[in-house]
Scaffold this motif. Structure first.
Motif, PDB file in Angstrom:
ATOM      1  N   TRP A 123       0.798  -1.221   0.000  1.00 50.03           N
ATOM      2  CA  TRP A 123       0.000   0.000   0.000  1.00 50.03           C
ATOM      3  C   TRP A 123       0.838   1.282   0.000  1.00 50.03           C
ATOM      4  N   PHE A 171     -11.164  -0.951   7.812  1.00 52.85           N
ATOM      5  CA  PHE A 171      -9.980  -0.634   7.005  1.00 52.85           C
ATOM      6  C   PHE A 171      -8.704  -1.137   7.672  1.00 52.85           C
ATOM      7  N   ALA A 174      -8.279  -4.955   7.318  1.00 54.45           N
ATOM      8  CA  ALA A 174      -7.955  -5.356   5.948  1.00 54.45           C
ATOM      9  C   ALA A 174      -6.545  -4.926   5.563  1.00 54.45           C
ATOM     10  N   HIS A 218      -9.956  -6.384   1.624  1.00 52.31           N
ATOM     11  CA  HIS A 218     -10.582  -5.180   1.112  1.00 52.31           C
ATOM     12  C   HIS A 218     -11.773  -5.537   0.232  1.00 52.31           C
TER      13      HIS A 218
END
Length: 277
Positions: A123, A171, A174, A218
């Protein structure tokens, strides 16, 4: 014929000569690459290609495997499989892929009316289109850890995204699960392990989730973005995983005719604002 030989032959047969700038037409007896064409693209002899496909050359070097992967235009997963069949370790040492495939790059270029961003498996933001920058603020001044979504979230960096408590918890689960999967897939990436160590030190919430081994994933969700020019925008957020590179493609969309759709259209006129405006 060995499994390596059979696999190389399949990949050679499916390759499109036009993708490598080679002529096509009726004179070709097969749709794929000829052995001499693959040899030329990879910089090896035709005889060696024959011996590989027939299983008479069982231990190709890492350099030969890398050249064949480039010539055959293999995906990251296929490249990894090729090295496995050849009995060689990947030259990247199990590091995170960060190269955008042509298909992902086309998404960025063609979805001009949709905010799109691309992240690696940990990410970290890699690329984005102009509408994403207009929506979220221009991320180009950010460097290193500052471009990582988990770092931003767990260290309390300011952001235009507004989470409810439930959305934030979902969030976090995940995102930590994604990071755990990334460490398993890319065990030799030093930046990845450094990120985990620093987040564990800086954030008690992250450390607890990491130690608990929490599992999540997600899915489609809604995001509220507080924009300094057009106000709050509620958008659908979808996360797609590019299968050939393990990249995360995030799209923010609004149903036609809605207030959010009108505000997205306005952002194309307002243009890119500084990240923290």
């Amino acid at each position: 014929m060995s499994e390596l030989g059979r696999t190389l032959r399949r990949w050679r047969d499916r390759a499109d000569p036009a993708d490598s700038g080679l002529p096509t037409g009726r004179a070709r007896r097969a749709a794929g690459l000829r052995r001499e064409e693959l040899a030329g693209l990879a910089g090896i002899s035709v005889d060696y290609v024959v011996r590989l496909e027939q299983g008479r050359a069982a231990s190709p070097s890492g350099q030969v495997l890398a050249a064949l992967a480039r010539a055959l235009r293999l995906s990251e997963d296929e490249r990894r499989h090729l090295f496995l069949l050849g009995g060689r370790a990947l030259p990247d040492g199990g590091r995170l892929p960060s190269r955008l495939s042509p298909g992902v790059r086309r998404l960025l270029e063609q979805l001009a009316g949709t905010p799109v961003s691309v992240y690696d498996a940990a990410w970290t933001l890699l690329e984005w289109n102009p509408l994403f920058a207009a929506l979220m603020g221009d991320p180009s001044p950010l460097r290193g850890r500052e471009r990582n979504v988990l770092w931003q979230h767990f260290t309390g960096r300011p952001t235009r995204v507004r989470h409810t408590a439930e959305q934030a918890a979902r969030f976090e689960v995940a995102a930590v699960a994604d990071l755990r999967a990334a460490t398993a897939h890319y065990p030799s990436d030093p930046g990845l392990h450094g990120l985990v160590a620093e987040l564990s030190q800086r954030s008690p919430v992250f450390r607890q989730l990491w130690e608990e081994g929490t599992v999540g994933r997600h899915t489609m969700d809604t995001k509220t973005v507080d924009h300094p020019e057009v106000g709050a925008i509620v958008l659908d957020c979808d996360v797609l995983v590019a299968p050939d590179s393990d990249l995360r493609v995030v799209l923010y969309t609004a149903a036609p005719g809605t207030d959010a759709a009108e505000k997205l259209a306005l952002l194309g006129v307002v243009g890119i604002q500084p990240l923290w405006a």
